[in-house]
Write a protein that holds these residues in place. Structure first.
Motif, mmCIF file in Angstrom:
data_model
loop_
_atom_site.group_PDB
_atom_site.id
_atom_site.type_symbol
_atom_site.label_atom_id
_atom_site.label_comp_id
_atom_site.label_asym_id
_atom_site.label_seq_id
_atom_site.Cartn_x
_atom_site.Cartn_y
_atom_site.Cartn_z
ATOM 1 N N LYS B 12 9.173 6.584 5.018
ATOM 2 C CA LYS B 12 7.941 7.249 4.578
ATOM 3 C C LYS B 12 8.052 7.599 3.093
ATOM 4 C CE LYS B 12 7.517 10.500 7.773
ATOM 5 N NZ LYS B 12 6.836 11.592 8.520
ATOM 6 N N ILE B 15 7.349 4.602 0.983
ATOM 7 C CA ILE B 15 5.917 4.302 0.861
ATOM 8 C C ILE B 15 5.266 5.213 -0.175
ATOM 9 C CG2 ILE B 15 3.707 4.310 2.100
ATOM 10 C CD1 ILE B 15 5.251 3.598 4.632
ATOM 11 N N LEU B 16 5.614 6.506 -0.115
ATOM 12 C CA LEU B 16 5.004 7.452 -1.060
ATOM 13 C C LEU B 16 5.474 7.192 -2.486
ATOM 14 C CD1 LEU B 16 5.183 10.776 1.017
ATOM 15 C CD2 LEU B 16 3.143 9.461 0.408
ATOM 16 N N HIS B 19 3.840 4.285 -4.006
ATOM 17 C CA HIS B 19 2.378 4.370 -4.013
ATOM 18 C C HIS B 19 1.745 3.208 -3.244
ATOM 19 C CE1 HIS B 19 3.781 6.709 -7.470
ATOM 20 N NE2 HIS B 19 2.765 7.490 -7.248
ATOM 21 N N LEU B 20 2.323 2.903 -2.087
ATOM 22 C CA LEU B 20 1.770 1.811 -1.286
ATOM 23 C C LEU B 20 0.539 2.296 -0.525
ATOM 24 C CD1 LEU B 20 5.048 0.229 0.141
ATOM 25 C CD2 LEU B 20 3.775 -0.369 -1.910
ATOM 26 N N LEU B 50 7.611 4.720 13.625
ATOM 27 C CA LEU B 50 6.483 4.752 12.692
ATOM 28 C C LEU B 50 5.372 3.825 13.161
ATOM 29 C CD1 LEU B 50 8.434 4.754 9.301
ATOM 30 C CD2 LEU B 50 7.446 6.681 10.543
ATOM 31 N N SER B 51 5.739 2.760 13.836
ATOM 32 C CA SER B 51 4.736 1.834 14.345
ATOM 33 C C SER B 51 3.908 2.489 15.446
ATOM 34 C CB SER B 51 5.413 0.567 14.855
ATOM 35 O OG SER B 51 4.477 -0.279 15.473
ATOM 36 N N ILE B 55 1.795 4.299 11.312
ATOM 37 C CA ILE B 55 2.110 4.511 9.903
ATOM 38 C C ILE B 55 2.574 3.197 9.293
ATOM 39 C CG2 ILE B 55 3.789 5.621 8.353
ATOM 40 C CD1 ILE B 55 3.513 8.136 10.014
ATOM 41 N N VAL B 58 3.758 -3.940 12.264
ATOM 42 C CA VAL B 58 4.707 -5.046 12.221
ATOM 43 C C VAL B 58 4.035 -6.310 12.742
ATOM 44 C CG1 VAL B 58 6.990 -5.825 12.909
ATOM 45 C CG2 VAL B 58 6.542 -3.389 12.668
ATOM 46 N N MET B 69 -2.942 4.053 10.023
ATOM 47 C CA MET B 69 -2.866 5.442 10.487
ATOM 48 C C MET B 69 -4.062 5.813 11.355
ATOM 49 S SD MET B 69 -1.096 6.785 7.091
ATOM 50 C CE MET B 69 -1.304 5.117 6.435
#
Lengths: 232, 232
Positions: B12, B15-16, B19-20, B50-51, B55, B58, B69
């Motif tokens: 996570k 990703i942050l 900036h994805l 996460l899947s 979030i 795959v 999300m």
DNA sequence: CCCCATTTGTTCGTATGTATG
DNA sequence: TCATACATACGAACAAATGGG
């Protein structure tokens, strides 16, 4: 080999067929492998998926249990979405505020009528504690959460309780990205909570609705000010 | 080695930090292993978690992407909880109905004012289609879902749209455990949807509120009848 | 169309951490 | 202290899906 969803569905089927309730113990990984016909790794990943949804709960060195199906998954998913959108315009945060306000306003009549004297006293104590904390310059996150949970208690609807807690948590996670909170906002918000208490004590549903709406003004103002820095 | 939550948090964070946005491609599993310092099995389990929360997403043989999300996790968790409680008293189903009604009633003023002529026409078409299907004895699940999503469209609040769809799905999954639906109930419910349309066309918020409330009477009656079979 | 590289999916074996008695 | 049962973690191998030459 579409084990992926098969195994998770198989475990859910197992819970339903054996009439297991939250807290009941599930078979070990090895036994689950035999029950659904998959390897340990596949079962582990399926359990991981169900664990993320709080459908099962794993305790290290102890075993796997049927979960309590909380809305923790909703919190994590929405909170992360809010953090992502916080880099732009805090869109998700504003939407969460809308939903929270709508829920509390919509149930205002049942709340105003249903709160007993003990719950009203506890609400007043919480609001007073928030005012005291604001005087000292401290925040009062936990008091605020308890306040809103208690407000929905007379409904006797567990889903609403959990949604209230979930949206509160999302807001409390995303809000810090807006910037520092001023003490003035803390004091103001505390007094707006006390106004809610007084409307509830008067059993006045209409006043409760307006007090709840006013309570969300500061956060709305904060979101708006970040969207247009010129007014800040 | 509590890699468990560490690895998911690391992804996570990745990703942050980069900036994805939803739909962007993530590094391969091997690269993620190096990035967060864990084995492929651990990374895979974190990705699986996460899947489940949508979030990440795959695609076999293609790669891992940032997810949309959605509230699919909420649907799965709540629906399963509803199926478990369906063996007792259908408690969760009743709570979901309460929440749906509260949302639609609470936003009635904005809906009555905000619906444009095209949206009103589509609502009428959907309600008419439901009546026709009921005449033939067919169900109209998809029409019903589209109806309620369209009703919330003028709010311009994506979270409410998704909550509306999510709770609708939960109800549609759990309701069949109550027993078979009669054609009479189908015809009645269709006409109650048309009543909602007419209140919306009149821009009458109060009438819209009562029409929405009446629309949920049949399902409430069905739940109550199952709880006390003596009256059935 | 086949072939091949890339990537995720599945399985197994082994070792380690954790709780119970 | 030891033994048992369980989840956790890692690494390696092979299968399956996708896309491009």
């Amino acid at each position: 080999m579409l084990r992926r969803n098969e195994v998770a569905a198989g475990i859910k089927d197992y819970i339903l067929r054996h009439h297991l309730k939250p807290g009941d113990l599930l078979p070990t990984e090895a036994e689950l492998c035999e029950a659904v016909g998959a390897s340990r790794s596949s079962v582990r990943e399926a359990v991981k998926t169900l664990s993320a949804l709080d459908i099962v709960e794993v305790r290290h060195g102890h075993g796997t249990y049927v979960g309590r199906m909380s809305l923790a998954a909703l919190v994590e998913s929405l909170a992360f979405r809010g953090l992502l959108s916080s880099e732009d315009d805090h869109l998700v945060l504003g939407e969460v505020v809308d939903v929270r306000q709508n829920i509390e306003q919509g149930f205002a009549p049942q709340v105003a009528q249903g709160l007993d004297t003990d719950q009203l006293a506890r609400l007043r104590t919480l609001a007073a504690g928030m005012a005291e904390a604001a005087e000292r310059g401290d925040d009062y996150l936990e008091l605020d959460k308890q306040f809103h949970l208690l407000l929905m208690e007379p409904l006797g609807n567990d889903l609403i309780q959990q949604l209230t807690g979930a949206f509160w948590e999302v807001q409390s996670i995303v809000t810090p990205t807006l910037g520092s909170e001023h003490q003035g906002a803390l004091t103001l918000t505390a007094s707006l909570h006390m106004a809610i208490v007084e409307a509830a004590e008067a059993r006045d549903a209409a006043a409760l609705r307006t007090a709840v709406a006013a309570h969300y003004d500061p956060i709305r103002e904060l979101i708006a000010s970040v969207r247009r820095p010129s007014t800040a």
